[in-house]
Scaffold this motif. Structure first.
Motif, PDB file in Angstrom:
ATOM      1  N   GLU A 166      11.241   5.667   8.863  1.00 25.40           N
ATOM      2  CA  GLU A 166      10.696   5.497  10.386  1.00 25.40           C
ATOM      3  C   GLU A 166       9.233   5.203   9.743  1.00 25.40           C
ATOM      4  O   GLU A 166       8.740   3.860  10.444  1.00 25.40           O
ATOM      5  CB  GLU A 166      10.380   6.309  10.660  1.00 25.40           C
ATOM      6  CG  GLU A 166      11.260   7.059  11.359  1.00 25.40           C
ATOM      7  CD  GLU A 166      12.404   6.643  12.335  1.00 25.40           C
ATOM      8  OE1 GLU A 166      12.761   5.712  13.118  1.00 25.40           O
ATOM      9  OE2 GLU A 166      14.123   7.406  12.813  1.00 25.40           O
ATOM     10  N   ALA A 167       8.280   5.658   9.272  1.00 23.89           N
ATOM     11  CA  ALA A 167       7.036   5.542   8.983  1.00 23.89           C
ATOM     12  C   ALA A 167       6.790   4.523   7.448  1.00 23.89           C
ATOM     13  O   ALA A 167       5.930   4.077   7.387  1.00 23.89           O
ATOM     14  CB  ALA A 167       6.193   6.474   9.104  1.00 23.89           C
ATOM     15  N   ALA A 168       8.405   4.298   6.443  1.00 24.56           N
ATOM     16  CA  ALA A 168       7.750   3.218   5.739  1.00 24.56           C
ATOM     17  C   ALA A 168       8.410   2.253   5.037  1.00 24.56           C
ATOM     18  O   ALA A 168       9.750   1.793   5.522  1.00 24.56           O
ATOM     19  CB  ALA A 168       8.280   4.751   4.413  1.00 24.56           C
ATOM     20  N   GLU A 169       7.954   1.153   4.676  1.00 19.92           N
ATOM     21  CA  GLU A 169       8.418  -0.122   4.418  1.00 19.92           C
ATOM     22  C   GLU A 169       8.908  -0.098   3.206  1.00 19.92           C
ATOM     23  O   GLU A 169       9.788  -1.054   2.886  1.00 19.92           O
ATOM     24  CB  GLU A 169       7.692  -1.214   4.983  1.00 19.92           C
ATOM     25  CG  GLU A 169       7.450  -1.431   6.144  1.00 19.92           C
ATOM     26  CD  GLU A 169       6.177  -1.950   6.286  1.00 19.92           C
ATOM     27  OE1 GLU A 169       6.130  -3.490   7.047  1.00 19.92           O
ATOM     28  OE2 GLU A 169       5.212  -1.894   5.939  1.00 19.92           O
ATOM     29  N   ILE A 222       1.194  -0.991  -0.051  1.00 18.67           N
ATOM     30  CA  ILE A 222       0.165   0.045   0.061  1.00 18.67           C
ATOM     31  C   ILE A 222       0.623   1.261   0.043  1.00 18.67           C
ATOM     32  O   ILE A 222       1.831   1.407   0.872  1.00 18.67           O
ATOM     33  CB  ILE A 222      -1.061  -0.415   1.097  1.00 18.67           C
ATOM     34  CG1 ILE A 222      -1.651  -0.894   1.311  1.00 18.67           C
ATOM     35  CG2 ILE A 222      -1.181   1.248   1.455  1.00 18.67           C
ATOM     36  CD1 ILE A 222      -3.040  -1.100   2.270  1.00 18.67           C
ATOM     37  N   MET A 223       0.512   1.984  -0.997  1.00 23.47           N
ATOM     38  CA  MET A 223       1.536   3.055  -1.051  1.00 23.47           C
ATOM     39  C   MET A 223       0.544   4.588  -0.744  1.00 23.47           C
ATOM     40  O   MET A 223      -0.703   5.053  -1.681  1.00 23.47           O
ATOM     41  CB  MET A 223       1.693   3.044  -2.637  1.00 23.47           C
ATOM     42  CG  MET A 223       3.189   4.460  -2.274  1.00 23.47           C
ATOM     43  SD  MET A 223       4.619   3.287  -4.194  1.00 23.47           S
ATOM     44  CE  MET A 223       3.187   4.280  -5.377  1.00 23.47           C
ATOM     45  N   ILE A 224       1.514   5.697  -0.309  1.00 25.27           N
ATOM     46  CA  ILE A 224       0.672   6.637   0.385  1.00 25.27           C
ATOM     47  C   ILE A 224       1.382   8.027  -0.787  1.00 25.27           C
ATOM     48  O   ILE A 224       2.367   7.815  -1.027  1.00 25.27           O
ATOM     49  CB  ILE A 224       0.911   6.957   1.799  1.00 25.27           C
ATOM     50  CG1 ILE A 224       0.378   5.693   2.471  1.00 25.27           C
ATOM     51  CG2 ILE A 224       0.202   8.213   2.057  1.00 25.27           C
ATOM     52  CD1 ILE A 224      -0.954   5.260   2.215  1.00 25.27           C
ATOM     53  N   PRO A 225       0.290   8.972  -1.236  1.00 27.02           N
ATOM     54  CA  PRO A 225       1.211   9.679  -2.347  1.00 27.02           C
ATOM     55  C   PRO A 225       1.409  11.225  -1.521  1.00 27.02           C
ATOM     56  O   PRO A 225       0.803  11.949  -0.627  1.00 27.02           O
ATOM     57  CB  PRO A 225       0.560   9.387  -3.215  1.00 27.02           C
ATOM     58  CG  PRO A 225      -1.370   9.468  -3.204  1.00 27.02           C
ATOM     59  CD  PRO A 225      -0.697   8.115  -1.631  1.00 27.02           C
ATOM     60  N   ALA A 262       5.803  15.187   5.419  1.00 28.30           N
ATOM     61  CA  ALA A 262       6.102  14.555   6.387  1.00 28.30           C
ATOM     62  C   ALA A 262       5.967  13.330   6.975  1.00 28.30           C
ATOM     63  O   ALA A 262       5.021  13.662   6.903  1.00 28.30           O
ATOM     64  CB  ALA A 262       5.586  15.827   7.033  1.00 28.30           C
ATOM     65  N   VAL A 263       7.103  13.321   7.279  1.00 28.56           N
ATOM     66  CA  VAL A 263       6.788  12.300   8.059  1.00 28.56           C
ATOM     67  C   VAL A 263       5.297  12.200   8.978  1.00 28.56           C
ATOM     68  O   VAL A 263       4.467  10.843   8.896  1.00 28.56           O
ATOM     69  CB  VAL A 263       7.866  11.173   8.975  1.00 28.56           C
ATOM     70  CG1 VAL A 263       7.736  12.325  10.329  1.00 28.56           C
ATOM     71  CG2 VAL A 263       7.741  10.072   9.207  1.00 28.56           C
ATOM     72  N   GLN A 264       4.849  12.958   9.984  1.00 27.35           N
ATOM     73  CA  GLN A 264       3.919  13.015  10.653  1.00 27.35           C
ATOM     74  C   GLN A 264       2.611  12.653   9.943  1.00 27.35           C
ATOM     75  O   GLN A 264       1.579  11.727   9.906  1.00 27.35           O
ATOM     76  CB  GLN A 264       3.531  14.303  11.105  1.00 27.35           C
ATOM     77  CG  GLN A 264       4.340  15.493  11.619  1.00 27.35           C
ATOM     78  CD  GLN A 264       6.246  15.330  11.456  1.00 27.35           C
ATOM     79  OE1 GLN A 264       5.747  14.733  10.426  1.00 27.35           O
ATOM     80  NE2 GLN A 264       6.565  15.842  12.289  1.00 27.35           N
ATOM     81  N   GLU A 265       2.182  13.197   8.603  1.00 22.55           N
ATOM     82  CA  GLU A 265       1.134  12.803   7.329  1.00 22.55           C
ATOM     83  C   GLU A 265       0.898  11.184   7.254  1.00 22.55           C
ATOM     84  O   GLU A 265       0.014  10.479   7.345  1.00 22.55           O
ATOM     85  CB  GLU A 265       1.479  13.561   6.185  1.00 22.55           C
ATOM     86  CG  GLU A 265       1.329  14.857   5.358  1.00 22.55           C
ATOM     87  CD  GLU A 265       1.444  15.366   4.639  1.00 22.55           C
ATOM     88  OE1 GLU A 265       0.642  16.105   3.731  1.00 22.55           O
ATOM     89  OE2 GLU A 265       3.177  15.051   4.031  1.00 22.55           O
ATOM     90  N   LEU A 266       2.204  10.362   6.941  1.00 20.30           N
ATOM     91  CA  LEU A 266       2.060   9.224   6.885  1.00 20.30           C
ATOM     92  C   LEU A 266       2.368   8.658   7.950  1.00 20.30           C
ATOM     93  O   LEU A 266       1.204   7.428   7.773  1.00 20.30           O
ATOM     94  CB  LEU A 266       3.770   9.000   6.825  1.00 20.30           C
ATOM     95  CG  LEU A 266       4.006   7.399   5.896  1.00 20.30           C
ATOM     96  CD1 LEU A 266       3.138   6.744   4.654  1.00 20.30           C
ATOM     97  CD2 LEU A 266       5.688   7.495   5.697  1.00 20.30           C
ATOM     98  N   THR A 322       5.842   4.719   0.890  1.00 18.86           N
ATOM     99  CA  THR A 322       5.042   6.086   0.810  1.00 18.86           C
ATOM    100  C   THR A 322       5.986   6.653  -0.833  1.00 18.86           C
ATOM    101  O   THR A 322       7.004   5.469  -1.518  1.00 18.86           O
ATOM    102  CB  THR A 322       4.985   7.009   1.523  1.00 18.86           C
ATOM    103  OG1 THR A 322       5.202   8.562   0.605  1.00 18.86           O
ATOM    104  CG2 THR A 322       7.428   6.716   1.665  1.00 18.86           C
ATOM    105  N   MET A 323       5.426   7.081  -1.366  1.00 21.12           N
ATOM    106  CA  MET A 323       5.777   7.778  -2.549  1.00 21.12           C
ATOM    107  C   MET A 323       7.083   8.829  -2.094  1.00 21.12           C
ATOM    108  O   MET A 323       6.654   9.600  -1.228  1.00 21.12           O
ATOM    109  CB  MET A 323       5.059   8.539  -3.672  1.00 21.12           C
ATOM    110  CG  MET A 323       4.348   7.702  -4.685  1.00 21.12           C
ATOM    111  SD  MET A 323       3.020   7.680  -5.344  1.00 21.12           S
ATOM    112  CE  MET A 323       4.481   8.520  -7.124  1.00 21.12           C
TER     113      MET A 323
END
Ligand code: PEP
Ligand code: MG
Length: 878
Positions: free
Chosen positions: A756-759, A707-710, A714-718, A740-741
């Motif tokens: 930190e929040a993205a694999e 699952i990818m977030i566009p 900022a890491v907080q969004e993710l 994430t993108m």
């Protein structure tokens, strides 16, 4: 002390940087013992000095003088000596071949005295001597003294009338020399320089200067040859092909540069000097005829061609001259060839044991492969070109012009071939684009909707044809010259050149695509492609995935060798009838129940979309990107709604929509409420998508969603989105990476935190280029890129080839910092650059794990990923 001059016996083919291609290869042939007229090369370093300082480097003139005396002793004559002159040619020769772009002067050393010596030397052949003299004045006047060449041409034409140049008598040529000298006097206010030393000095400088001639500058820009290389200059003892019928000049190829097939290819012209062949003054004969004309020279030439091929281990092209039955080699180089020839020759050389398969992969390019994959216009038939736009997606398409998607679908269903012509396309045109053979727009650049989507489909597209006035309501367009094309009239578009033609131009299909689609390789070209692709696959390190958002594209991606989906754009799933549901969502967005109702209606549809894709990919990873573009793209047009409202035709829903469209209006929608921002502003939207993904994954055994977030900055969004997504996945018992993108500069600059929040990271280099340069991706290419290219601000659009210095730096930084935070983080790219050859090499060098590109670019990316492993210095393979 620096050495600026090399005798042919001192150089070799590896010294191209210094001696240019011609000089290095003349030296190589000399050392192979082939019959090369003696000579020497002035280095490109001397040229660079001259161009920078405005004067030749110290010591150069002395070095030239020393090498000239050595040449004079070798030849037993002196430059321009009255009774038995040595004549020389002065020839340009840069590192990269720039055919015909720079200057050459032949017959240096002739003047009113030595012309008689030359005649005597040629056994009393006065005609030959005067012809050589007039050629010197003509070439020297034009190239060294900057005199309009037409003045000489006209004088020659006047004298010849309807005769061949060989019919001119010695006396007539002598008269022509006087006329030419008059032209020089008139144009420069001085006499033609009689001193051979001065002729030589001036000619060398003129060749240096020709590096910066406008046509050379233009050529370099087109071919992406660096502007600061300079040219070397070759001074070669003249040999004469114009001494009579036992003399001549020609060009030859060791294989057919058109098809790659082995055989004898070339042209020969009796009793002529080199420039006559190129200028097409008289008709040449096929090289085979030389066997009849001069069997000894012919046999020797064939044997030299074999020596050269074996030595260079590649197709060579050759220029030669025969002087009274004696063969001389004037030039050789590894020859240019068509895409088909490149593939055929590469495997032929492997079979002959001359090169390895590794080398064969480096001998072809992704661009050449792409050329072989598109249908083409055949060579036959007349064609009327009406305009030229941008070559957005290659290929050739012919069909009836239609101006709406509905009409495209309608006619296609009746079995008609159509070309969809629009001012610009939007997601609603998808059905029309699918139905059409090709797409033509008058607005938008190479990353415009039309271009990106067409490339994704492998569909021919010409975009930004600004000379066209397209009127969808009147179902017609106009082109310059009062041309009007109405619906139903046939046009042909060439997506490889951007040209648009009136009427039907015949098209030829690609056997290479049929092979990728699963057909058995059944001709030598396809077999060659097959061998090279298999080998590229076995050596590449980069994975290759597809940008695909429907089961058909996914299936094609697999057939073409895709190892997963790297970008599934979910917004493409909200079109057609589903648009209604998005409208409902927008209208109800501030009411919790209304919103949920709309989302509940969308969820099963999304789930079935994902099931289709997971099934098509059979256990390969599928990166699904949550919805990205601004909501207003799904809403009806502001003007249309306003008109309805003003004319009293608007329904309650129309009025509500009008308010929503106005409320959501943004000045810069590409920098506005889209991607993760939308997900955070409309609660439940992303959650609905994640649930649909999880449910679909549960139903398809082996499904591997990611699952990818566009548009994260900022890491907080993710973090906010991730938390919710992970919860849904856990509840569903589905494992999926959440990543994430990286497509905003800030995400790249803070990649250490984002990781930190993205694999995984997937670089969205379309947006990253837009935001790094501050270029609106939909507008700038048509607006001013052509001027930027002309000015040399960049050699190629940064939306096409990744800008290594700027965008590339952000990518490298994010790779490094992302990996520092999360070793083993998966890294890919899914912007358009994922299918661009140079950018694929960059991705390999930057250490990404995979590139993702449109299905039709997958073979190109596979090949280039292999080449990236095998090529050290790409710039030399030009
Ligand atoms: C990108 O920005 O590079 C990307 C792949 O996303 P999109 O083109 O959909 O904005
Ligand atoms: Mg993007």
């Amino acid at each position: 002390m620096a050495k600026f001059v090399y005798d042919f016996t001192e150089g070799n083919r590896d010294l191209k940087d210094l001696l240019g291609g011609k000089g290095a290869n003349l030296a190589e042939m000399t050392n192979l013992g082939l019959p090369v007229p003696p000579g020497f090369t002035i280095t490109s370093e001397a040229c660079r000095h001259y161009l920078a300082e405005g004067s030749v480097p110290e010591g150069l003139e002395q070095e030239i003088a020393d090498h000239l005396s050595a040449l004079e002793s070798a030849m037993g004559k002196k430059l321009g000596q009255a009774d038995d002159p040595l004549l020389v040619s002065v020839r340009s020769g840069a590192k990269f071949s720039m055919p015909g772009m720079m200057e050459t002067v032949l017959n240096i050393g002739l003047n009113d005295e030595s012309v008689h010596g030359l005649a005597k030397q040629a056994g009393g052949n006065d005609r030959f001597a005067w012809d050589s003299y007039r050629r010197l004045i003509q070439m020297f006047g034009k190239t060294v003294q900057d005199i309009d060449g037409d003045l000489f041409e006209h004088a020659l034409e006047e004298l010849k009338q309807d005769r061949q140049d060989t019919d001119l008598t010695a006396r007539e040529l002598q008269g022509l020399v006087e006329t030419y000298k008059g032209i020089v006097r008139e144009q420069t206010g001085k006499d033609f320089p009689a001193d051979p030393g001065e002729q030589l000095r001036l000619a060398v400088k003129a060749v240096f200067d020709s590096w910066n001639a406008p046509r050379a500058i233009l050529y370099r820009r087109q071919e992406r040859i660096p502007a600061d290389l300079g040219t070397a200059v070759n001074i070669v003892a003249m040999v004469f092909g114009n001494l009579g019928d036992d003399s001549g000049t020609g060009v030859a190829f060791t294989r057919d540069p058109g098809s790659g097939r082995q055989g004898i290819y070339g042209d020969y012209l009796q009793n002529a000097q080199g420039e006559d062949v190129v200028a097409g003054i008289r008709n040449t004969v096929p090289l085979q005829d030389l066997e009849r004309i001069d069997k000894t020279s012919y046999d020797e030439l064939l044997s030299i061609m074999e020596t050269l091929e074996t030595h260079y281990r590649d197709l060579c092209d050759i220029e030669f001259t025969i002087e009274r039955g004696k063969l001389w080699m004037l030039q050789t180089r590894v020859g240019k060839r068509t895409a088909a020839a490149a593939f055929r020759i590469a495997v032929q050389l492997v079979d002959q044991g001359l090169i390895t398969l590794d080398e064969a992969v480096t001998r072809v390019s992704g661009d050449q492969l792409a050329q072989l994959m598109f249908p083409r216009f055949g060579k036959d038939g007349d064609r009327e070109k009406i305009t030229k736009g941008m070559n957005a997606s290659p290929g050739a398409a012919v069909g009836k012009a239609v101006f709406t998607s509905e009409r495209a679908v309608e006619l296609a269903e009746q079995g008609e071939d159509v070309i969809l012509v629009r001012r610009e396309t939007n997601p609603d045109d998808l059905s029309g684009m699918i139905a059409a053979r090709g797409v033509l727009t008058s607005r938008g650049g190479k990353t415009s909707h039309a271009a990106v989507v067409a490339r994704g489909m492998g569909k021919t597209c010409v975009c930004g044809a600004e000379e066209l006035e397209v009127s969808a309501s009147e179902r017609r367009f106009t082109a310059p010259g009062g041309i009007e094309v109405r619906e139903g009239e046939v046009i042909s578009i060439d997506g490889s050149t951007g040209e648009v033609f009136l009427g039907e131009v015949p098209v030829v299909d690609s056997a290479v695509v049929e092979y990728f689609e699963g057909a058995e390789p059944d001709d030598d070209l396809v077999r060659a492609v097959d061998r090279i692709m298999s080998h590229a696959d076995s050596v590449r390190r980069l994975g290759v995935r597809a940008n695909a958002d429907n089961p058909e594209d996914a299936a094609r991606a697999r057939r073409f060798g895709g190892q997963g989906i790297g970008l599934c754009r979910t917004e493409h799933m909200f079109l057609g009838e589903r648009r209604q549901l998005v409208e409902d969502l927008v209208l109800a967005r501030s009411s919790k129940e209304g919103r949920q109702k709309a989302l509940d209606a969308l969820e099963p549809l999304q789930k079935s979309d994902f099931i289709g894709i997971f099934q098509a990919m059979e256990g390969l990873p599928v990166t699904i990107r949550l919805i990205d573009p601004p909501l207003h793209e799904f809403l009806p047009d502001l003007v249309a709604l306003s008109v309805k409202a003003a004319t009293g035709e608007a329904t309650d829903k129309d009025r509500a929509l009008l308010a929503a469209v106005k409320g959501l209006h943004e000045e810069n929608p590409m920098l506005g409420l889209r991607g993760v921002r939308l997900g955070l502003v409309i609660p439940g939207l992303f959650a609905m998508q994640v649930r649909a993904i999880a449910e679909a994954a549960r139903e398809v055994p082996g499904a591997r969603p990611e699952i990818m977030i566009p548009l994260v900055a900022a890491v907080q969004e993710l973090e906010a989105v991730r938390e919710e997504a992970v919860k849904i996945l856990q509840e569903a018992g589905v494992e999926a990476l959440v990543g994430t993108m990286i497509e905003t500069p800030r995400a790249a600059l803070t990649a250490g935190q984002v990781a930190e929040a993205a694999e995984f990271f997937s670089f969205g280099t379309n947006d990253l280029t837009q935001m790094t340069w501050g270029f609106s991706r939909d507008d700038v290419e048509a607006a001013f890129f052509s001027r930027y290219l002309e000015l040399g601000i960049f050699g190629v659009s940064p939306f096409e080839t990744l800008d290594r210095d700027g965008v590339g730096r952000l990518v490298r930084l994010a790779v490094e910092e992302g990996r520092a935070t999360r070793p083993g983080i998966k890294l890919g790219i899914c912007g358009e650059h994922g299918g661009d050859p140079d950018s694929v090499h960059f991705c390999h060098e930057a250490g990404l794990d995979y590139v993702s590109c449109s299905p039709f670019r997958i073979p190109v990316a596979r090949l280039e990923a292999g080449r990236a492993v095998l090529t050290q210095d790409d710039s030399d393979t030009r």
